[in-house]
Design a protein around this motif. Structure first.
Motif, PDB file in Angstrom:
ATOM      1  N   ARG A   1       0.915  -1.058   0.001  1.00 12.70           N
ATOM      2  CA  ARG A   1      -0.078   0.045  -0.040  1.00 12.70           C
ATOM      3  C   ARG A   1       0.681   1.315  -0.102  1.00 12.70           C
ATOM      4  NH1 ARG A   1      -0.779   3.365   3.741  1.00 12.70           N
ATOM      5  NH2 ARG A   1       0.288   2.203   5.131  1.00 12.70           N
ATOM      6  N   MET A   2       1.829   1.216   0.933  1.00  8.49           N
ATOM      7  CA  MET A   2       2.620   2.342   0.973  1.00  8.49           C
ATOM      8  C   MET A   2       3.392   2.665  -0.303  1.00  8.49           C
ATOM      9  SD  MET A   2       5.884   3.021   3.576  1.00  8.49           S
ATOM     10  CE  MET A   2       6.972   2.072   2.354  1.00  8.49           C
ATOM     11  N   LEU A   3       4.106   1.739  -0.870  1.00  8.28           N
ATOM     12  CA  LEU A   3       5.002   1.888  -2.241  1.00  8.28           C
ATOM     13  C   LEU A   3       4.104   2.090  -3.363  1.00  8.28           C
ATOM     14  CD1 LEU A   3       7.673  -0.932  -1.368  1.00  8.28           C
ATOM     15  CD2 LEU A   3       7.944   1.601  -0.948  1.00  8.28           C
TER      16      LEU A   3
ATOM     17  N   ARG B   1      13.520  -5.045  11.455  1.00  2.80           N
ATOM     18  CA  ARG B   1      13.618  -3.763  12.326  1.00  2.80           C
ATOM     19  C   ARG B   1      13.775  -2.755  11.643  1.00  2.80           C
ATOM     20  NH1 ARG B   1      17.255  -5.283  17.404  1.00  2.80           N
ATOM     21  NH2 ARG B   1      15.371  -6.374  18.057  1.00  2.80           N
ATOM     22  N   LYS B   2      14.372  -2.884  10.338  1.00  2.00           N
ATOM     23  CA  LYS B   2      14.524  -1.690   9.572  1.00  2.00           C
ATOM     24  C   LYS B   2      13.281  -1.502   8.740  1.00  2.00           C
ATOM     25  CE  LYS B   2      19.501  -2.928   8.919  1.00  2.00           C
ATOM     26  NZ  LYS B   2      20.545  -3.271   8.001  1.00  2.00           N
ATOM     27  N   LEU B   3      12.480  -2.421   8.440  1.00  2.00           N
ATOM     28  CA  LEU B   3      11.412  -2.303   7.416  1.00  2.00           C
ATOM     29  C   LEU B   3      10.219  -1.895   8.168  1.00  2.00           C
ATOM     30  CD1 LEU B   3      10.282  -2.815   4.843  1.00  2.00           C
ATOM     31  CD2 LEU B   3       9.806  -5.386   5.481  1.00  2.00           C
ATOM     32  N   VAL B   4       9.986  -2.497   9.527  1.00  2.00           N
ATOM     33  CA  VAL B   4       8.473  -2.165  10.121  1.00  2.00           C
ATOM     34  C   VAL B   4       8.541  -0.531  10.459  1.00  2.00           C
ATOM     35  CG1 VAL B   4       7.442  -2.586  12.291  1.00  2.00           C
ATOM     36  CG2 VAL B   4       8.426  -4.492  11.158  1.00  2.00           C
ATOM     37  N   PRO B   5       9.542   0.299  10.955  1.00  2.00           N
ATOM     38  CA  PRO B   5       9.162   1.438  10.963  1.00  2.00           C
ATOM     39  C   PRO B   5       8.926   2.217   9.757  1.00  2.00           C
ATOM     40  CG  PRO B   5      11.335   0.641  12.335  1.00  2.00           C
ATOM     41  CD  PRO B   5      10.698  -0.357  11.469  1.00  2.00           C
ATOM     42  N   GLN B   6       9.466   1.836   8.757  1.00  2.00           N
ATOM     43  CA  GLN B   6       9.129   2.410   7.355  1.00  2.00           C
ATOM     44  C   GLN B   6       7.642   2.435   7.025  1.00  2.00           C
ATOM     45  OE1 GLN B   6      11.705   1.132   4.305  1.00  2.00           O
ATOM     46  NE2 GLN B   6      13.340   1.007   5.462  1.00  2.00           N
ATOM     47  N   VAL B   7       7.034   1.105   7.258  1.00  2.00           N
ATOM     48  CA  VAL B   7       5.543   1.012   6.977  1.00  2.00           C
ATOM     49  C   VAL B   7       4.710   1.511   8.019  1.00  2.00           C
ATOM     50  CG1 VAL B   7       3.698  -0.718   6.883  1.00  2.00           C
ATOM     51  CG2 VAL B   7       6.306  -1.183   6.101  1.00  2.00           C
ATOM     52  N   SER B   8       5.153   1.235   9.466  1.00  2.00           N
ATOM     53  CA  SER B   8       4.300   2.091  10.436  1.00  2.00           C
ATOM     54  C   SER B   8       4.405   3.604  10.378  1.00  2.00           C
ATOM     55  CB  SER B   8       4.761   1.707  11.675  1.00  2.00           C
ATOM     56  OG  SER B   8       5.001   0.290  11.937  1.00  2.00           O
ATOM     57  N   ALA B   9       5.273   4.184   9.937  1.00  2.00           N
ATOM     58  CA  ALA B   9       5.398   5.779   9.951  1.00  2.00           C
ATOM     59  C   ALA B   9       4.190   6.059   8.736  1.00  2.00           C
ATOM     60  CB  ALA B   9       7.079   6.169   9.527  1.00  2.00           C
ATOM     61  N   LYS B  10       4.086   5.627   7.829  1.00  2.00           N
ATOM     62  CA  LYS B  10       3.172   5.745   6.847  1.00  2.00           C
ATOM     63  C   LYS B  10       1.533   5.550   7.245  1.00  2.00           C
ATOM     64  CE  LYS B  10       6.314   7.205   4.051  1.00  2.00           C
ATOM     65  NZ  LYS B  10       6.549   8.739   3.674  1.00  2.00           N
TER      66      LYS B  10
END
Length: 331
Positions: A182-184, A321-330
């Motif tokens: 969804r984000m990308l 750990r690198k990926l989850v914050p990117q998705v959560s931030a959106k």
């Protein structure tokens, strides 16, 4: 074509029935002069409702363990909270080898949310053995007009907020894959939470939801029966088992996810028992029938001793750990 791996009560009874057919090849010594392990049935806890990849892989492994060790490995589904309910119950169980956990990417994702020492699960659980890594498939209801990944992206963007996507529960790879897509992809859709991918797939085939990501172990039967349509694989490269399906990354270059499965036990489980289970699970993964099934669903066995599996688990935690914050931030 692989045998039907649908989890049924009959399948569980068959798994248990094997226990009386063979003698124990190797037994772990128990503490305090007790009978060697295992000397009674072992509870194999699955954190999701029947019908998902964790359960289907567990059927394969439990069958082999029951045959080889002479005791039933009984599947116990404990869905809830994206796998957390089952994980907590196993972590608090007696560390005697008779309650073990089928872990999945949900455990990895949960650990990735906490950067504190021991967040990889080592504080409450001991890593026993890996099982497999496999791609996810982007699945849509067959009545949607989109026939390709590009067409689906265009359709979703043109119908913003009108589509629904299924999730196997909070913190699962199915949900995170959908959110990353969804984000990308720059789209908007609603998420419907389920207590496992089995119920979600049922609603996908009936048209109650429009799309979902799910592991190939579950999706392959639906694809062959024509009940759903697959548009892409979630891994960076195309999967050998599905050569006609593009990788999502071919259109959304930053997209990459996969399913991860293994076995853990309560902290304090004696090392001889951990080592025995590790050896026997590795032996099961070498079984030609399991290897063939893995090839057909695009799964890669995760082999090696408990230390190798623990290191692989920790590396997977760092990836998420690198990926989850990117998705959560959106969100």
């Amino acid at each position: 074509m692989p045998k039907d791996m649908t989890i049924t009560r009959r399948g569980l009874l068959q798994c248990a029935a094997w226990s009386g057919l063979v003698a124990v090849p190797r037994a772990a010594a128990a503490a305090g002069g007790e009978a060697p392990y295992p000397n009674h049935p072992v509870t194999w806890v699955i954190p999701f409702a029947p019908g998902g990849a964790t359960g289907r892989l567990s059927v394969l492994i439990c069958d082999r363990l029951s045959r080889r060790l002479g005791q039933a490995f009984v599947l116990d589904h404990r869905p809830g909270a994206g796998g957390a309910t089952a994980t907590r119950s196993v972590a608090s169980a007696a560390p005697d080898g008779y309650t073990i956990l089928a872990t999945s990417t949900a455990n990895i994702i949960s650990a990735s949310l906490d950067s504190a020492p021991g967040a990889d699960g080592s504080g409450d659980l001991v890593h026993v053995a890996g099982i497999a890594r496999m791609p996810l498939l982007l699945l849509i209801n067959k009545n949607l007009p989109a026939k390709t990944l590009a067409e689906f992206l265009a359709y979703a963007r043109a119908n913003t907020g009108k589509l629904s996507v299924g999730s196997a529960g909070p913190g699962t790879v199915q949900l995170l894959s959908a959110e990353l897509f969804r984000m990308l992809g720059g789209i908007t859709w609603s998420v419907v939470q389920y207590r496992g991918s089995g119920p979600a797939l049922t609603d996908l085939t009936s048209g109650h939801i429009h799309a979902m990501f799910d592991n190939t172990a579950v999706a392959v039967d639906l694809l062959r029966s024509g009940k759903v349509r697959a548009l892409a694989v979630s891994t960076r490269e195309r999967a050998q088992a599905f050569p006609d399906l593009p990788a999502v990354a071919e259109i959304l270059p930053a997209f990459e996810t996969s399913g991860f499965y293994g076995v853990d036990a309560p902290r304090g489980t004696p090392k001889p028992i951990v080592d025995l289970l590790n050896r026997e699970i590795n032996a099961a993964l070498a079984d030609p029938e399991i290897r063939q099934h893995f090839d057909e669903i695009g799964a890669t066995p995760i082999t090696g001793d408990a230390g190798v599996y623990a290191a692989t688990f920790r590396a997977e935690v760092m990836h998420w750990r690198k990926l989850v914050p990117q998705v959560s931030a959106k969100n």
